[in-house]
Design a protein around this motif. Structure first.
Motif, PDB file in Angstrom:
ATOM      1  N   ASP A  72       0.814  -1.210   0.000  1.00 24.91           N
ATOM      2  CA  ASP A  72       0.000   0.000   0.000  1.00 24.91           C
ATOM      3  C   ASP A  72       0.854   1.269   0.000  1.00 24.91           C
ATOM      4  N   ALA A  73       2.171   1.130  -0.121  1.00 27.35           N
ATOM      5  CA  ALA A  73       3.067   2.283  -0.118  1.00 27.35           C
ATOM      6  C   ALA A  73       3.022   2.992  -1.465  1.00 27.35           C
ATOM      7  N   ASP A  74       3.321   4.266  -1.429  1.00 24.66           N
ATOM      8  CA  ASP A  74       3.361   5.063  -2.660  1.00 24.66           C
ATOM      9  C   ASP A  74       4.568   6.002  -2.614  1.00 24.66           C
ATOM     10  N   PRO A  75       5.792   5.420  -2.592  1.00 16.36           N
ATOM     11  CA  PRO A  75       6.988   6.251  -2.450  1.00 16.36           C
ATOM     12  C   PRO A  75       7.385   6.901  -3.770  1.00 16.36           C
ATOM     13  N   TYR A  76       8.161   7.971  -3.666  1.00 13.72           N
ATOM     14  CA  TYR A  76       8.787   8.551  -4.854  1.00 13.72           C
ATOM     15  C   TYR A  76       9.804   7.539  -5.364  1.00 13.72           C
ATOM     16  N   GLY A  77       9.703   7.176  -6.647  1.00 14.57           N
ATOM     17  CA  GLY A  77      10.479   6.066  -7.173  1.00 14.57           C
ATOM     18  C   GLY A  77      11.764   6.484  -7.859  1.00 14.57           C
ATOM     19  N   THR A  78      12.833   5.734  -7.584  1.00  7.94           N
ATOM     20  CA  THR A  78      14.135   5.965  -8.211  1.00  7.94           C
ATOM     21  C   THR A  78      14.600   4.702  -8.900  1.00  7.94           C
ATOM     22  N   LEU A 117      12.611   1.876  -4.888  1.00  7.46           N
ATOM     23  CA  LEU A 117      14.007   1.762  -5.298  1.00  7.46           C
ATOM     24  C   LEU A 117      14.155   0.503  -6.137  1.00  7.46           C
ATOM     25  N   VAL A 118      14.518   0.663  -7.393  1.00  9.76           N
ATOM     26  CA  VAL A 118      14.607  -0.466  -8.327  1.00  9.76           C
ATOM     27  C   VAL A 118      15.891  -0.335  -9.131  1.00  9.76           C
ATOM     28  N   LYS A 119      16.526  -1.461  -9.448  1.00  4.76           N
ATOM     29  CA  LYS A 119      17.725  -1.455 -10.284  1.00  4.76           C
ATOM     30  C   LYS A 119      17.477  -2.248 -11.559  1.00  4.76           C
ATOM     31  N   THR A 120      18.104  -1.812 -12.650  1.00  2.00           N
ATOM     32  CA  THR A 120      17.910  -2.480 -13.933  1.00  2.00           C
ATOM     33  C   THR A 120      19.128  -2.304 -14.827  1.00  2.00           C
ATOM     34  N   GLN A 121      19.225  -3.162 -15.843  1.00  2.00           N
ATOM     35  CA  GLN A 121      20.245  -3.031 -16.883  1.00  2.00           C
ATOM     36  C   GLN A 121      19.608  -2.640 -18.221  1.00  2.00           C
ATOM     37  N   TYR A 122      18.308  -2.420 -18.225  1.00  2.00           N
ATOM     38  CA  TYR A 122      17.621  -1.973 -19.428  1.00  2.00           C
ATOM     39  C   TYR A 122      18.234  -0.651 -19.891  1.00  2.00           C
ATOM     40  N   PRO A 123      18.413  -0.457 -21.220  1.00  2.00           N
ATOM     41  CA  PRO A 123      17.972  -1.266 -22.356  1.00  2.00           C
ATOM     42  C   PRO A 123      18.961  -2.333 -22.806  1.00  2.00           C
ATOM     43  N   HIS A 124      20.047  -2.563 -22.066  1.00  2.00           N
ATOM     44  CA  HIS A 124      20.900  -3.704 -22.395  1.00  2.00           C
ATOM     45  C   HIS A 124      20.027  -4.957 -22.413  1.00  2.00           C
ATOM     46  N   TYR A 125      20.400  -5.900 -23.241  1.00  2.00           N
ATOM     47  CA  TYR A 125      19.542  -7.079 -23.416  1.00  2.00           C
ATOM     48  C   TYR A 125      19.460  -7.943 -22.164  1.00  2.00           C
ATOM     49  N   GLU A 126      20.290  -7.662 -21.138  1.00  2.00           N
ATOM     50  CA  GLU A 126      20.188  -8.384 -19.874  1.00  2.00           C
ATOM     51  C   GLU A 126      19.104  -7.795 -18.964  1.00  2.00           C
ATOM     52  N   GLY A 127      18.527  -6.658 -19.345  1.00  2.00           N
ATOM     53  CA  GLY A 127      17.539  -6.011 -18.497  1.00  2.00           C
ATOM     54  C   GLY A 127      16.148  -6.054 -19.085  1.00  2.00           C
ATOM     55  N   ILE A 128      15.142  -5.874 -18.238  1.00  2.00           N
ATOM     56  CA  ILE A 128      13.753  -5.815 -18.687  1.00  2.00           C
ATOM     57  C   ILE A 128      13.066  -4.620 -18.020  1.00  2.00           C
ATOM     58  N   TRP A 129      11.995  -4.164 -18.635  1.00  2.00           N
ATOM     59  CA  TRP A 129      11.211  -3.056 -18.061  1.00  2.00           C
ATOM     60  C   TRP A 129      10.013  -3.671 -17.346  1.00  2.00           C
ATOM     61  N   SER A 130      10.168  -3.946 -16.054  1.00  2.00           N
ATOM     62  CA  SER A 130       9.146  -4.668 -15.290  1.00  2.00           C
ATOM     63  C   SER A 130       8.442  -3.772 -14.281  1.00  2.00           C
ATOM     64  N   TYR A 131       8.595  -2.453 -14.370  1.00  2.00           N
ATOM     65  CA  TYR A 131       8.111  -1.539 -13.344  1.00  2.00           C
ATOM     66  C   TYR A 131       7.149  -0.501 -13.900  1.00  2.00           C
ATOM     67  N   GLY A 132       6.761  -0.646 -15.172  1.00  2.00           N
ATOM     68  CA  GLY A 132       5.754   0.230 -15.754  1.00  2.00           C
ATOM     69  C   GLY A 132       6.106   1.694 -15.615  1.00  2.00           C
ATOM     70  N   SER A 133       5.161   2.470 -15.108  1.00  2.00           N
ATOM     71  CA  SER A 133       5.372   3.907 -14.903  1.00  2.00           C
ATOM     72  C   SER A 133       5.379   4.254 -13.414  1.00  2.00           C
ATOM     73  N   ASP A 134       5.827   3.298 -12.573  1.00  2.00           N
ATOM     74  CA  ASP A 134       5.771   3.475 -11.125  1.00  2.00           C
ATOM     75  C   ASP A 134       6.961   4.227 -10.548  1.00  2.00           C
ATOM     76  N   LEU A 135       7.941   4.600 -11.380  1.00  2.00           N
ATOM     77  CA  LEU A 135       9.131   5.274 -10.879  1.00  2.00           C
ATOM     78  C   LEU A 135       9.223   6.682 -11.471  1.00  2.00           C
ATOM     79  N   ASP A 136      10.020   7.533 -10.831  1.00  2.00           N
ATOM     80  CA  ASP A 136       9.974   8.954 -11.152  1.00  2.00           C
ATOM     81  C   ASP A 136      11.292   9.560 -11.620  1.00  2.00           C
TER      82      ASP A 136
END
Length: 292
Positions: A72-78, A117-136
């Motif tokens: 139920d949290a709604d933090p500012y996303g990084t 707080l989320v980490k990714t390697q996108y757009p490198h082919y090892e990364g995926i966009w799994s967080y939609g528009s939830d980060l800022d």
């Protein structure tokens, strides 16, 4: 600013004092890693205000465990972004130390919301966009490719060059446990190194240009291999990635140097750059500056 101008080049002499500092840092990071994995199964209904640190004042603090954001949290996303093996492990460990909140991975623990707080390697082919528009906002982590690209190959070797999630998961226990044989490195280097050098530069350009796509249409893996290719100057203007148009502003709010973050002399100043990006954001509690 040129790309080379932000690449760390400083070399430091090895001293007895530094050896002691590195040993302490290693033990500290190992303890954080154990805490992270021990707490990864905690249900997301836990208190979202729990801190990884208990600030004692005067620059002293006591370290505790980190917690996931509640459902139920709604933090500012990084979003922390980086080419593979660019020091993201050190970055998320230090970030959890600053905030007391867990940094989510784009691949793993898909049952949890990718917020805060989320980490990714996108757009490198090892990364995926799994967080939609939830980060800022985004924070870009950079490592000297002289060491970053070989380290990436070491990770690939440890997971047996997996091309599927199933195989990668089966080999996870091997990660950060061994070095690739020289013969394997030479074979991969001769086959793939030039494309990875181009991709390393394109990765940085992608974020600094707010998402200019460097891969050709229908190249869903974004790896530039035949019959696909990486775009070059003759293909200008390059299209903007959908996610940078509608989900998040991809231009990073800060650029973090892996080498500087690990340096015992300038490391605290580099860590403050992360702290200042997060400080004051909704539902993100950051340790006081004199505790860094």
């Amino acid at each position: 600013m040129s790309m080379l101008s932000i690449m760390p080049t400083r070399l430091c002499e090895k001293t007895k004092k530094r050896t002691i500092v590195y040993a302490l840092c290693y033990l500290f990071c190992l303890s954080l890693l154990l805490v992270h994995f021990n707490s990864s199964g905690i249900k997301d209904k836990m208190n979202t205000k729990r801190q990884l640190w208990n600030y004692l004042g005067g620059g002293d603090c006591e370290w505790t465990g980190s917690s996931p954001f509640g459902s139920d949290a709604d933090p500012y996303g990084t979003l922390f972004v980086g080419y593979p093996a660019s020091g993201m492990r050190v970055t998320w460990q230090q970030t959890e130390g600053l905030t007391g909140m867990q940094v989510r991975d784009d691949f793993f623990e898909l049952q949890y919301p990718k917020i805060g707080l989320v980490k990714t390697q996108y757009p490198h082919y090892e990364g995926i966009w799994s967080y939609g528009s939830d980060l800022d906002q985004t924070v870009l982590v950079i490592r000297n490719p002289r060491w970053g690209i070989p380290s990436y190959h070491t990770l690939l070797n440890e997971i047996d060059y997996a091309h599927s999630w199933e195989i990668a998961y089966e080999e996870l226990d091997n990660v950060f446990t061994r070095r690739a044989p020289m013969s394997d490195w030479i074979h991969w280097r001769d086959y793939r190194l030039w494309e990875e050098i181009i991709l390393w530069g394109n990765y940085i350009d992608f974020y600094m240009s707010d998402g200019e796509k460097y891969w050709s249409e229908y190249d869903f893996e974004r790896n530039g291999q035949f019959p696909f290719y990486f775009l070059n100057e003759t293909h200008r203007p390059w299209p903007q990635d959908y996610h940078c148009q509608y989900d998040i502003e991809c231009v990073p709010k800060e650029v973090i140097s892996y080498e500087r973050l690990r340096d015992p002399i300038v490391g605290p100043e580099e860590l403050r750059k992360i702290a200042n990006v997060l400080r004051g954001k909704d539902e993100i509690d950051v340790i006081p500056d004199d505790g860094i």
